[in-house]
Design an enzyme around this catalytic site. Structure first.
Site, PDB file in Angstrom:
ATOM      1  N   HIS A  58       0.944  -1.299  -0.057  1.00  0.00           N
ATOM      2  CA  HIS A  58       0.037   0.118  -0.141  1.00  0.00           C
ATOM      3  C   HIS A  58       0.768   1.375   0.205  1.00  0.00           C
ATOM      4  CE1 HIS A  58       0.791  -0.515   4.223  1.00  0.00           C
ATOM      5  NE2 HIS A  58       0.082   0.436   4.586  1.00  0.00           N
ATOM      6  N   ASP A  62       5.939   4.497   5.347  1.00  0.00           N
ATOM      7  CA  ASP A  62       6.515   3.330   5.818  1.00  0.00           C
ATOM      8  C   ASP A  62       6.405   1.963   5.248  1.00  0.00           C
ATOM      9  OD1 ASP A  62       3.907   3.374   7.024  1.00  0.00           O
ATOM     10  OD2 ASP A  62       4.501   1.775   8.426  1.00  0.00           O
ATOM     11  N   HIS A  63       5.856   2.307   3.888  1.00  0.00           N
ATOM     12  CA  HIS A  63       5.691   0.960   2.934  1.00  0.00           C
ATOM     13  C   HIS A  63       6.424   1.121   1.479  1.00  0.00           C
ATOM     14  CE1 HIS A  63       3.435  -1.500   6.135  1.00  0.00           C
ATOM     15  NE2 HIS A  63       3.118  -0.103   6.366  1.00  0.00           N
ATOM     16  N   HIS A 116      -7.658  -0.882   5.529  1.00  0.00           N
ATOM     17  CA  HIS A 116      -6.437   0.301   6.058  1.00  0.00           C
ATOM     18  C   HIS A 116      -6.359   1.228   5.151  1.00  0.00           C
ATOM     19  CE1 HIS A 116      -2.942   1.296   8.138  1.00  0.00           C
ATOM     20  NE2 HIS A 116      -2.085   0.953   6.953  1.00  0.00           N
ATOM     21  N   HIS A 173       4.803  -4.948  10.787  1.00  0.00           N
ATOM     22  CA  HIS A 173       4.775  -4.091  12.210  1.00  0.00           C
ATOM     23  C   HIS A 173       5.135  -4.943  13.208  1.00  0.00           C
ATOM     24  CE1 HIS A 173       4.179   0.014  10.809  1.00  0.00           C
ATOM     25  NE2 HIS A 173       3.140  -0.421   9.890  1.00  0.00           N
TER      26      HIS A 173
HETATM   27 FE    FE Z   1       2.390   0.485   8.209  1.00  0.00          FE
HETATM   28 ZN    ZN Z   2      -0.121   1.542   6.613  1.00  0.00          ZN
END
Ligand code: FE
Ligand code: ZN
Length: 257
Positions: A58, A62-63, A116, A173
């Protein structure tokens, strides 16, 4: 030579996990998401692997935040969600529900798992019994609903629940210890959960990851996959309610926990 799909777990940022996936026969390597370029490049160097692909789950920073830097350094191809192509930096190939992505002989089936984010996807390799689920499912938790409805997320989780019990679930995570506190608050009578909480605390004290997990373990202990649990239904005040109603209430309670 034995055929192996090797997975290298890379702690990144404060609580992210990056993953390198390597096919020992073809020598091809993919990174699942790009939480941070430094640790990913370091891991590639240590293993002596060249980066061929980025498989994005996604658009969050942080991805996908390291996409452009890694592409510039390695010339890798970036594969990501069709439904969110405009927000995946450097995307070369767009994929969605039912598409497959290959790494040498290994085939990963893509599933759309909105909730999400609206364009979240997950990668499941049935042959190897592994899945990379980004921020859709966590050990004892599930992703926050930033761009989707609880009903969408519940549908997304059903796709994951259709995989075999022993599937290794690689989440993005290390949230497990905090998730365990919430899980115990809504399902205090779950003895499997109580036992798992003890193991989680011990692992974290030793500095060990609690990821990957298995679908079997999540089915037994993750409250977001257990709306049928009478203990959970009682705690959240929805005895006899539908699965999606119990899931929705559980997600709401976690948001304010
Ligand atoms: Fe994340
Ligand atoms: Zn995320």
């Amino acid at each position: 030579m034995t055929t192996t799909l090797e997975v290298q777990q890379i702690p990144c940022l404060s609580d992210n996990y990056g993953y390198l996936v390597h096919d020992t026969v073809s020598g091809l390597t993919a990174t699942i998401d790009t939480p941070d370029t430094g640790p990913i490049l370091q891991a590639l160097e240590t293993k002596g692997w060249r980066l061929d692909f980025i498989f994005n789950t996604h658009h969050h920073d942080d991805h996908a935040g390291g996409n452009l830097a890694l592409k510039e350094k390695t010339g890798c191809e970036i594969i990501g969600p069709r439904a969110d192509a405009g927000r995946i930096p450097g995307i070369d190939r767009q994929v969605g529900e039912g598409d497959s992505v290959t790494l040498g002989e290994w085939q990963f089936t893509v599933h759309d798992t909105p909730g999400h984010t609206r364009g979240h996807i997950v990668y499941h390799c049935q042959q190897a019994g592994v899945a990379f689920v980004g921020d859709t499912l966590f050990a004892l938790g599930c992703g926050r609903l930033f761009e989707g409805t609880p009903a969408q997320m519940w549908d997304s989780l059903q796709k994951i629940l259709s995989w075999p019990d022993q599937t290794l679930i690689y989440c993005a995570h290390e949230y497990t210890q905090a998730n365990a506190r919430f899980a115990l608050s809504v399902e205090p009578g779950n003895t499997d959960l109580v036992a798992r909480d003890v193991q989680i605390s011990a692992a974290r004290e030793r500095g060990e990851p609690t990821v990957p997990t298995t679908l079997a373990l999540e089915r037994k202990t993750n409250p977001f996959l257990r709306p049928h649990s009478s203990n959970l239904q009682q705690t959240v005040g929805l005895v006899g309610a539908s699965d999606v109603e119990v899931f929705t209430r559980t997600r709401e309670l976690k948001d304010s926990f």
